[in-house]
Motif scaffolding. Structure first.
Motif, PDB file in Angstrom:
ATOM      1  N   MET A  59    -132.860  39.522  -6.230  1.00 36.69           N
ATOM      2  CA  MET A  59    -131.457  39.647  -6.562  1.00 36.69           C
ATOM      3  C   MET A  59    -130.761  40.504  -5.502  1.00 36.69           C
ATOM      4  N   THR A  60    -129.552  40.109  -5.133  1.00 43.84           N
ATOM      5  CA  THR A  60    -128.777  40.845  -4.141  1.00 43.84           C
ATOM      6  C   THR A  60    -127.894  41.874  -4.827  1.00 43.84           C
ATOM      7  N   LEU A  61    -127.912  43.093  -4.307  1.00 42.41           N
ATOM      8  CA  LEU A  61    -127.008  44.149  -4.774  1.00 42.41           C
ATOM      9  C   LEU A  61    -125.789  44.164  -3.867  1.00 42.41           C
ATOM     10  N   ASP A  62    -124.628  44.395  -4.453  1.00 41.03           N
ATOM     11  CA  ASP A  62    -123.384  44.548  -3.721  1.00 41.03           C
ATOM     12  C   ASP A  62    -122.822  45.898  -4.132  1.00 41.03           C
ATOM     13  N   LEU A  63    -122.997  46.908  -3.273  1.00 40.82           N
ATOM     14  CA  LEU A  63    -122.588  48.276  -3.577  1.00 40.82           C
ATOM     15  C   LEU A  63    -121.301  48.603  -2.836  1.00 40.82           C
ATOM     16  N   LEU A  64    -120.295  49.031  -3.551  1.00 41.80           N
ATOM     17  CA  LEU A  64    -119.025  49.427  -2.958  1.00 41.80           C
ATOM     18  C   LEU A  64    -119.123  50.903  -2.602  1.00 41.80           C
ATOM     19  N   ALA A  65    -118.681  51.252  -1.392  1.00 36.92           N
ATOM     20  CA  ALA A  65    -118.847  52.626  -0.920  1.00 36.92           C
ATOM     21  C   ALA A  65    -117.684  53.029  -0.021  1.00 36.92           C
ATOM     22  N   THR A  66    -117.465  54.360   0.079  1.00 33.05           N
ATOM     23  CA  THR A  66    -116.428  54.891   0.965  1.00 33.05           C
ATOM     24  C   THR A  66    -117.054  55.872   1.948  1.00 33.05           C
ATOM     25  N   HIS A  67    -116.383  56.013   3.078  1.00 28.68           N
ATOM     26  CA  HIS A  67    -116.856  56.896   4.142  1.00 28.68           C
ATOM     27  C   HIS A  67    -115.642  57.558   4.777  1.00 28.68           C
ATOM     28  N   GLY A  68    -115.675  58.866   4.925  1.00 25.80           N
ATOM     29  CA  GLY A  68    -114.573  59.592   5.547  1.00 25.80           C
ATOM     30  C   GLY A  68    -114.885  59.951   6.980  1.00 25.80           C
ATOM     31  N   THR A  69    -113.906  59.752   7.856  1.00 28.14           N
ATOM     32  CA  THR A  69    -114.056  60.059   9.271  1.00 28.14           C
ATOM     33  C   THR A  69    -112.665  60.254   9.871  1.00 28.14           C
ATOM     34  N   CYS A  70    -112.569  60.279  11.178  1.00 24.34           N
ATOM     35  CA  CYS A  70    -111.253  60.347  11.835  1.00 24.34           C
ATOM     36  C   CYS A  70    -110.873  58.938  12.300  1.00 24.34           C
ATOM     37  N   SER A  71    -109.609  58.764  12.654  1.00 22.90           N
ATOM     38  CA  SER A  71    -109.128  57.436  13.056  1.00 22.90           C
ATOM     39  C   SER A  71    -109.845  56.896  14.294  1.00 22.90           C
ATOM     40  N   SER A  72    -110.132  57.759  15.269  1.00 21.42           N
ATOM     41  CA  SER A  72    -110.843  57.283  16.476  1.00 21.42           C
ATOM     42  C   SER A  72    -112.211  56.720  16.112  1.00 21.42           C
ATOM     43  N   TYR A  73    -112.955  57.450  15.307  1.00 19.51           N
ATOM     44  CA  TYR A  73    -114.279  56.962  14.908  1.00 19.51           C
ATOM     45  C   TYR A  73    -114.165  55.737  14.006  1.00 19.51           C
ATOM     46  N   ILE A  92    -121.955  47.120   0.714  1.00 22.91           N
ATOM     47  CA  ILE A  92    -123.318  47.196   1.230  1.00 22.91           C
ATOM     48  C   ILE A  92    -124.100  46.127   0.482  1.00 22.91           C
ATOM     49  N   LEU A  93    -124.651  45.172   1.200  1.00 19.51           N
ATOM     50  CA  LEU A  93    -125.336  44.030   0.600  1.00 19.51           C
ATOM     51  C   LEU A  93    -126.818  44.080   0.940  1.00 19.51           C
ATOM     52  N   LEU A  94    -127.649  44.137  -0.081  1.00 19.62           N
ATOM     53  CA  LEU A  94    -129.083  44.192   0.171  1.00 19.62           C
ATOM     54  C   LEU A  94    -129.866  43.666  -1.022  1.00 19.62           C
ATOM     55  N   ASN A 151    -134.907  45.055  -4.060  1.00 22.64           N
ATOM     56  CA  ASN A 151    -136.204  45.654  -3.744  1.00 22.64           C
ATOM     57  C   ASN A 151    -136.116  46.665  -2.603  1.00 22.64           C
ATOM     58  N   ASN A 152    -135.012  46.657  -1.876  1.00 27.33           N
ATOM     59  CA  ASN A 152    -134.819  47.571  -0.753  1.00 27.33           C
ATOM     60  C   ASN A 152    -133.922  48.755  -1.108  1.00 27.33           C
ATOM     61  N   PHE A 153    -133.658  48.933  -2.411  1.00 24.85           N
ATOM     62  CA  PHE A 153    -132.824  50.021  -2.908  1.00 24.85           C
ATOM     63  C   PHE A 153    -133.681  50.961  -3.752  1.00 24.85           C
ATOM     64  N   LEU A 154    -133.467  52.260  -3.571  1.00 21.88           N
ATOM     65  CA  LEU A 154    -134.198  53.253  -4.353  1.00 21.88           C
ATOM     66  C   LEU A 154    -133.210  54.270  -4.914  1.00 21.88           C
TER      67      LEU A 154
END
Length: 188
Positions: free
Chosen positions: A1-15, A79-81, A84-87
């Motif tokens: 089964m495929t997991l579809d995990l929604l996630a956020t990441h904070g950084t600066c605009s250049s990165y 994030i799609l995986l 079995n590859n998620f812990l």
């Protein structure tokens, strides 16, 4: 089964611009090598606030010195995986095992200068996953941990939240950026 995990990441605009073109880079961190995200599947608004606070905190610490666009930016992605590859290191099945593993290194970590602890923790987490992968014959690509929230996120929150959560929140650590489709990375 495929997991579809929604996630956020904070950084600066250049990165953020670089990430949107080339994907995330795997870096060492307190919870092992990977890309760190706030888990947004249950509460997207809170995950956006956490990511923004993290980017703002890094800005005040000088993490974006030397780049053109330093203003904080929040990215969201899927994030799609394979499941079995998620812990889930916070699950009842693994929390005790992992804490017992960490305790083996407690004296060493306490004796180290604080500047060296992050690098040592990266080695410890990576060693734990290597042992698990050898035992289970499954590659761990993404894992869930509770991570400390940025100090500036804590300030406006109530003492009630502090007692209930100890100011930790759900964090996803991605060990291979191949599970983050470039097309799924978007600015918030």
């Amino acid at each position: 089964m495929t997991l579809d995990l929604l996630a956020t990441h904070g950084t600066c605009s250049s990165y953020a611009n670089l990430i949107c073109k080339e994907n995330f880079r795997i870096c060492d961190g307190r919870h092992g090598a990977g890309v760190y995200f706030w888990h947004a599947s249950l509460n997207f608004d809170d995950a956006v606030d956490l990511a923004r606070s993290y980017a703002e905190f890094n800005l005040t610490k000088g993490a974006y010195d030397g780049v053109d666009e330093t203003e904080p930016c929040v990215l969201a992605c899927n994030i799609l995986l394979n499941e079995n590859n998620f812990l889930d290191l916070e699950s009842i099945d693994y929390l005790g095992v992992f804490r017992a593993y960490l305790l083996k290194f407690d004296a060493k970590l306490k004796a180290m200068p604080s500047r060296d602890v992050k690098a040592e923790l990266t080695k410890i987490y990576n060693g734990f996953f290597q042992e698990l992968e050898e035992f289970s014959n499954e590659k761990i690509i993404v894992y869930h941990v509770k991570a400390a929230v940025p100090q500036n996120y804590k300030d406006p929150k109530s003492k009630g939240l502090q007692w209930a959560t100890q100011f930790a929140s759900s964090c996803l650590v991605v060990r291979e950026n191949s599970v983050i489709p470039l097309a799924s990375i978007r600015r918030i």
